[in-house]
Design an enzyme around this catalytic site. Structure first.
Site, PDB file in Angstrom:
ATOM      1  N   ASN A  99      36.444  44.440  44.421  1.00 32.27           N
ATOM      2  CA  ASN A  99      36.296  43.696  43.176  1.00 32.27           C
ATOM      3  C   ASN A  99      37.693  43.610  42.575  1.00 32.27           C
ATOM      4  O   ASN A  99      38.180  44.590  42.014  1.00 32.27           O
ATOM      5  CB  ASN A  99      35.322  44.425  42.243  1.00 32.27           C
ATOM      6  CG  ASN A  99      35.254  43.769  40.867  1.00 32.27           C
ATOM      7  OD1 ASN A  99      35.826  42.701  40.647  1.00 32.27           O
ATOM      8  ND2 ASN A  99      34.567  44.423  39.940  1.00 32.27           N
ATOM      9  N   LYS A 132      38.624  42.110  40.040  1.00 30.63           N
ATOM     10  CA  LYS A 132      38.615  41.965  38.580  1.00 30.63           C
ATOM     11  C   LYS A 132      39.603  40.857  38.197  1.00 30.63           C
ATOM     12  O   LYS A 132      39.780  39.908  38.969  1.00 30.63           O
ATOM     13  CB  LYS A 132      38.889  43.305  37.905  1.00 30.63           C
ATOM     14  CG  LYS A 132      37.944  44.401  38.443  1.00 30.63           C
ATOM     15  CD  LYS A 132      37.919  45.650  37.633  1.00 30.63           C
ATOM     16  CE  LYS A 132      36.952  46.643  38.270  1.00 30.63           C
ATOM     17  NZ  LYS A 132      36.761  47.848  37.478  1.00 30.63           N
ATOM     18  N   HIS A 151      27.983  43.743  36.296  1.00 31.89           N
ATOM     19  CA  HIS A 151      29.033  44.772  36.283  1.00 31.89           C
ATOM     20  C   HIS A 151      29.086  45.391  34.888  1.00 31.89           C
ATOM     21  O   HIS A 151      28.888  44.695  33.886  1.00 31.89           O
ATOM     22  CB  HIS A 151      30.381  44.153  36.657  1.00 31.89           C
ATOM     23  CG  HIS A 151      31.428  45.188  36.912  1.00 31.89           C
ATOM     24  ND1 HIS A 151      32.105  45.820  35.900  1.00 31.89           N
ATOM     25  CD2 HIS A 151      31.878  45.733  38.073  1.00 31.89           C
ATOM     26  CE1 HIS A 151      32.942  46.712  36.426  1.00 31.89           C
ATOM     27  NE2 HIS A 151      32.819  46.680  37.745  1.00 31.89           N
ATOM     28  N   GLU A 206      31.441  46.107  33.061  1.00 34.39           N
ATOM     29  CA  GLU A 206      32.381  45.436  32.144  1.00 34.39           C
ATOM     30  C   GLU A 206      31.740  44.189  31.545  1.00 34.39           C
ATOM     31  O   GLU A 206      31.992  43.844  30.385  1.00 34.39           O
ATOM     32  CB  GLU A 206      33.690  45.118  32.890  1.00 34.39           C
ATOM     33  CG  GLU A 206      34.486  46.400  33.147  1.00 34.39           C
ATOM     34  CD  GLU A 206      35.361  46.384  34.391  1.00 34.39           C
ATOM     35  OE1 GLU A 206      35.661  45.303  34.921  1.00 34.39           O
ATOM     36  OE2 GLU A 206      35.741  47.489  34.837  1.00 34.39           O
ATOM     37  N   GLU A 231      27.524  52.332  39.850  1.00 27.92           N
ATOM     38  CA  GLU A 231      28.868  52.517  39.297  1.00 27.92           C
ATOM     39  C   GLU A 231      28.776  53.273  37.975  1.00 27.92           C
ATOM     40  O   GLU A 231      28.566  52.657  36.917  1.00 27.92           O
ATOM     41  CB  GLU A 231      29.535  51.158  39.059  1.00 27.92           C
ATOM     42  CG  GLU A 231      29.756  50.340  40.311  1.00 27.92           C
ATOM     43  CD  GLU A 231      30.937  49.388  40.171  1.00 27.92           C
ATOM     44  OE1 GLU A 231      31.742  49.338  41.098  1.00 27.92           O
ATOM     45  OE2 GLU A 231      31.061  48.721  39.133  1.00 27.92           O
ATOM     46  N   GLY A 256      37.864  53.049  36.975  1.00 27.24           N
ATOM     47  CA  GLY A 256      39.245  52.886  36.533  1.00 27.24           C
ATOM     48  C   GLY A 256      39.818  54.090  35.819  1.00 27.24           C
ATOM     49  O   GLY A 256      40.883  54.017  35.215  1.00 27.24           O
ATOM     50  N   SER A 272      36.465  54.568  41.035  1.00 20.72           N
ATOM     51  CA  SER A 272      37.617  55.346  41.528  1.00 20.72           C
ATOM     52  C   SER A 272      37.439  55.805  42.971  1.00 20.72           C
ATOM     53  O   SER A 272      37.871  56.906  43.328  1.00 20.72           O
ATOM     54  CB  SER A 272      37.910  56.532  40.595  1.00 20.72           C
ATOM     55  OG  SER A 272      38.209  56.072  39.286  1.00 20.72           O
ATOM     56  N   GLY A 318      37.536  48.820  43.044  1.00 16.97           N
ATOM     57  CA  GLY A 318      38.380  48.107  42.086  1.00 16.97           C
ATOM     58  C   GLY A 318      39.852  48.272  42.432  1.00 16.97           C
ATOM     59  O   GLY A 318      40.394  47.584  43.293  1.00 16.97           O
ATOM     60  N   GLY A 319      40.497  49.206  41.776  1.00 16.86           N
ATOM     61  CA  GLY A 319      41.949  49.371  41.907  1.00 16.86           C
ATOM     62  C   GLY A 319      42.445  49.453  43.344  1.00 16.86           C
ATOM     63  O   GLY A 319      43.433  48.800  43.715  1.00 16.86           O
TER      64      GLY A 319
HETATM   65  P1  13P Z   1      37.770  51.273  40.237  1.00 21.36           P
HETATM   66  O1  13P Z   1      37.670  51.427  41.741  1.00 21.36           O
HETATM   67  O2  13P Z   1      39.107  50.718  39.801  1.00 21.36           O
HETATM   68  O3  13P Z   1      37.366  52.515  39.516  1.00 21.36           O
HETATM   69  O4  13P Z   1      36.714  50.123  39.826  1.00 21.36           O
HETATM   70  C1  13P Z   1      35.404  50.253  40.279  1.00 21.36           C
HETATM   71  C2  13P Z   1      34.692  49.011  39.925  1.00 21.36           C
HETATM   72  O5  13P Z   1      34.420  48.737  38.784  1.00 21.36           O
HETATM   73  C3  13P Z   1      34.323  48.110  41.025  1.00 21.36           C
HETATM   74  O6  13P Z   1      33.448  47.129  40.594  1.00 21.36           O
END
Ligand code: 13P
Length: 248
Positions: free
Chosen positions: A9, A11, A94, A96, A166, A172, A211, A232-233
């Protein structure tokens, strides 16, 4: 046990230049990896990424969609539009989107249905906040989020869906759920689906997100009910993303 799926993802990250470099790395390393791989990219890059991924095993996904088919919804993107760019997946609900854009359980359910109606596999995100975990309501929250979709889409819809657990407090933040914490919630989700249909429950991919990194992926992915990751990251660094894919 379902085949594992590792999805990035991105983002709100990327540029034409950065994407080209990242995808070149991902595509070259993806050959021969024994799991399904996808990248969920920002809308403006769907065309670019579709072209780069064409003929590769890496699938394309989006990060959101409208629950509406068409009409006066300025700024929104429909499932049919995503299908025009050969999106295989779309993330729905998600955390967010739920927290920053006030998406309700009902709206998330409508988005899930809209994605499937267009032939796109929804990646349904579920997860509790830190406060909810500390108050002991993790299962109640995840059940509420899941039941809202079950009520509208029905259990049969989960034959063609992915779930991503999640925990919001792990996204994050560098805080990862322990393999035991994650496994417990994954088993809870699968068990809840199994109350409706045990075969569908056994086959649904339940990803972990929050993470996930090369250093913790193998242990998380070795849990019996963790069928992949939503990254994510670490999905923004080709080598890290590929290391997680190899761990799967
Ligand atoms: P991180 O891997 O950066 O924690 O993000 C997870 C996420 O929200 C994937 O959708």
């Amino acid at each position: 046990m379902p085949r594992k799926l590792v999805a990035g993802n991105w983002k709100m990250h990327g540029s034409l230049t950065d994407n080209a470099a990242l995808l070149a790395g991902v595509v070259s390393g993806a050959q021969g990896v024994n799991c399904d791989i996808a990248v969920c990219v920002p809308f403006p890059y769907l065309s670019q990424v579709q072209q780069v991924l064409s003929g590769t095993p890496v699938r394309l996904g989006a990060q959101n969609l409208s629950e509406h088919a068409k009409g006066a919804y300025t700024g929104e993107v429909s499932a049919a539009m995503l299908k025009d760019f050969a999106c295989a997946y779309v993330i729905v609900g998600h955390s967010e989107r739920r927290s920053l854009y006030a998406e309700s359980d009902a709206q998330v359910a409508a988005k899930f249905v809209a994605a499937q109606a267009a032939g796109i596999t929804p990646i349904l995100c579920l997860g509790e906040s830190l406060q909810e975990r500390e108050s002991g309501v993790t299962e109640a929250v995840v059940a509420r989020q899941l039941d809202a979709v079950l009520a509208v889409a029905g259990i049969a819809a989960f034959a063609n869906a992915v779930i991503a657990y999640e925990p919001v407090w792990a996204i994050g933040t560098g805080l990862t759920a322990t393999p035991e914490q994650a496994q417990a919630v994954h088993a809870f989700i699968r068990g809840r689906l199994a109350q409706h249909d045990s075969a569908i429950a056994a086959n649904v991919v339940i990803q972990y997100g929050g993470s996930m990194k090369p250093g913790n992926a193998a242990e998380l992915l070795s849990q019996p009910d963790i069928d992949g990751g939503l990254i994510g990251g670490a999905a923004l660094v080709a080598e890290d993303f590929l290391a997680i894919c190899r761990a799967a």
